[in-house]
Structure formats: C-alpha cells, structure tokens
Design a protein around this motif. Structure first.
Motif, PDB file in Angstrom:
ATOM      1  N   THR A   1       7.225  17.193  25.061  1.00 20.47           N
ATOM      2  CA  THR A   1       6.405  18.030  25.940  1.00 20.47           C
ATOM      3  C   THR A   1       7.304  19.030  26.658  1.00 20.47           C
ATOM      4  O   THR A   1       8.495  18.771  26.888  1.00 20.47           O
ATOM      5  N   LEU A   2       6.740  20.168  27.003  1.00 21.37           N
ATOM      6  CA  LEU A   2       7.494  21.239  27.651  1.00 21.37           C
ATOM      7  C   LEU A   2       6.641  21.841  28.762  1.00 21.37           C
ATOM      8  O   LEU A   2       5.468  22.162  28.540  1.00 21.37           O
ATOM      9  N   VAL A   3       7.215  21.963  29.954  1.00 25.33           N
ATOM     10  CA  VAL A   3       6.500  22.615  31.051  1.00 25.33           C
ATOM     11  C   VAL A   3       6.556  24.117  30.828  1.00 25.33           C
ATOM     12  O   VAL A   3       7.633  24.712  30.769  1.00 25.33           O
ATOM     13  N   ASN A   4       5.395  24.731  30.692  1.00 23.11           N
ATOM     14  CA  ASN A   4       5.331  26.163  30.392  1.00 23.11           C
ATOM     15  C   ASN A   4       5.586  27.016  31.632  1.00 23.11           C
ATOM     16  O   ASN A   4       6.371  27.945  31.629  1.00 23.11           O
ATOM     17  N   ARG A   5       4.887  26.665  32.735  1.00 24.52           N
ATOM     18  CA  ARG A   5       5.088  27.407  33.982  1.00 24.52           C
ATOM     19  C   ARG A   5       4.519  26.630  35.150  1.00 24.52           C
ATOM     20  O   ARG A   5       3.700  25.727  34.972  1.00 24.52           O
TER      21      ARG A   5
ATOM     22  N   ASP B   1      11.259  13.752  28.864  1.00 25.39           N
ATOM     23  CA  ASP B   1       9.843  13.600  29.194  1.00 25.39           C
ATOM     24  C   ASP B   1       9.442  12.126  29.059  1.00 25.39           C
ATOM     25  O   ASP B   1      10.296  11.244  28.879  1.00 25.39           O
TER      26      ASP B   1
ATOM     27  N   LYS C   1      12.325  24.531  35.315  1.00 20.09           N
ATOM     28  CA  LYS C   1      10.948  24.038  35.316  1.00 20.09           C
ATOM     29  C   LYS C   1      10.909  22.518  35.465  1.00 20.09           C
ATOM     30  O   LYS C   1      10.169  21.806  34.789  1.00 20.09           O
TER      31      LYS C   1
END
Length: 262
Positions: free
Chosen positions: A225-229, A94, A23
């Motif tokens: 932060t994390l990219v989900n999709r 991030d 991702k």
C-alpha cells in the motif's frame, strides 16, 4: 501456558503530525504511547496469568529504539519479558510488511500457546495485521474478541459481540485472538514491578537474527500500500446557527438542514 502479546507503540492521537515528503507519521519519542487496544489484549493475558501460575507473558513490539521506555512500562504491570524488533530496513512498512516481520519474529522466539493482539492500532486502524500474522503462522484466528476464558491447557473460549448478538467460540490452541478495544482495561502498575522495570532492558531483535527472511517484503519497497496524499480538514468556514423556542415546522427545517450535511 506461553502467551505472546503484540504491542505497538503509536503516537498519541492528539499529537499526530505528518511528514509531507515521506507521507508518513512523524514519530516523536515524547508522544509515544502503547496502543490502547493492545493493552486490552495484555490485560486478558494478565488475567490468565493470575489464574495459572505457570503462564508466562512475552510482549513483541516493532519500531525504533525510542520505543524502549514505553516497552518497559509493560514490565510494571506484570509481563515477564519484552522483545523489540528494530531495524532501519523496516522503516515505511505497511500492514502487510509488518505482519510478515512480526510473524517471522514469533517463529524465532519459539512456540506460543496463545498470541494476543489489539483489534487495530490507533494510527493505522486497518485491523488486518492480526489475521495476516495468523495466516503466516498457519494457526486459527478470531477477531474482535470481547472476552477470553481458558478451558484447559489445550482449549480456550472466546466471546465476540456483534451488535445485539453474542457469539461464543471454543478454540483449540495454538491460536491468535485479536481483542476489541475497551473490552478490558489495563491494571495499574505495582511498586515492586516498577522497581524491576527501572533496571530492565528489552530483548532486541533485528532482521539479521531472523531465519529465511525475505527482505523484499518489508520497508517502503516491500509494502503493498502507498499513501498518495494527505488532506488536512479545515474547520475555518464552519458556521453556527442558534434556534430558540422553535415550533414543529422549524424542527423539520433543522432536520432537513442536518440531512443535507450528512
């Protein structure tokens, strides 16, 4: 005056591809460019150097080894030295992690009178790295600058345009200013500097070189932060309707259609 300009190497927006598993954006060296907003910041630094012979410009980038060729282009326009912070432990960082790593690198490189950044990067567009760096360094910060003038060795004047209003700030140095994209256009390289760049090697810094570095704050694990999709927008079902010789009632009808689509 010692000036530091943070310059990120990003993927050309026309060539961006995503890694579905990690991702993250795929970083192909052949599609790397220097972030446009950061180059606007660099041009302000170069203008200061034009006016003050004792000004010294250092650039700081963070990324893989493949960024070196793009960094060398900064020498071609008049930068004095370039630094690349590179370390596998930074992969996946991030904006929060990036700001921390850059701030610790700036502390390592020494005291700077003025730190310049682009307002945002072409790939992230978060605009939060510059103020976070300033917070880590405990220095003043002004965002979205459209012009910078040196008043004396201790003060600068910063212009900021918001809609139809123009604001002017007098800022005591040291300070960090993030520059609005397209507020200045980077000059063309000089032949003599292009020859200098051919044999120039950027200074390499890795995390082991930084003092009191908290490794838990960088990389995927240290990011907040994390990219989900990813969702790819499809235009296959878009339709085109052509209206000719239309009257007022038809114009109103088209306006209603547009309003439904907004």
């Amino acid at each position: 005056m010692k000036i530091l300009v943070c310059i990120k190497q990003v993927i050309n927006s026309d060539k961006i591809e995503y890694n579905a598993q990690t991702k993250t954006i795929k970083r192909s060296a052949q599609h790397l460019i220097n972030n446009p907003a950061d180059l606007s910041a660099l041009e302000f630094a170069l203008k200061i150097k034009d006016a003050y012979n004792d000004a010294y410009i250092t650039t700081l980038s963070m990324g893989p080894d493949e960024c070196k060729n793009k960094i060398k282009e900064l020498i071609e326009v008049g930068c004095d030295s370039c630094v690349l912070l590179t370390d596998k432990r930074l992969v996946g960082s991030d904006a929060y992690s990036t700001a921390y790593a850059l701030a610790k690198s700036i502390e390592k490189l020494g005291d700077f009178d003025l730190i310049l950044c682009g307002e945002s990067s072409l790939d992230g567009e978060t605009s939060i790295v510059p103020p976070q760096i300033a917070e880590y360094l405990n220095i003043p910060h002004i965002a979205s600058a459209s012009d910078i003038k040196v008043l004396d060795t201790q003060r600068i004047e910063v212009e900021r345009k918001l809609e139809n209003q123009l604001f002017r700030f007098e800022v005591k140095l040291p300070a960090l200013i993030s520059v609005k994209k397209d507020s200045a256009y980077l000059r063309l390289p000089k032949l003599s500097l292009m020859l200098k760049a051919l044999c120039y090697t950027p200074q390499i810094v890795n995390l082991a070189d930084l003092e009191n570095f908290d490794f838990s704050k960088v990389g995927i694990e240290g990011s907040k932060t994390l990219v989900n999709r990813f969702i790819e927008q499809s235009f296959d079902n878009n339709k085109c309707e052509i209206y000719e010789n239309i009257d007022d009632s038809q114009i109103e009808c088209i306006a209603n259609i547009v309003m439904r689509l907004i």
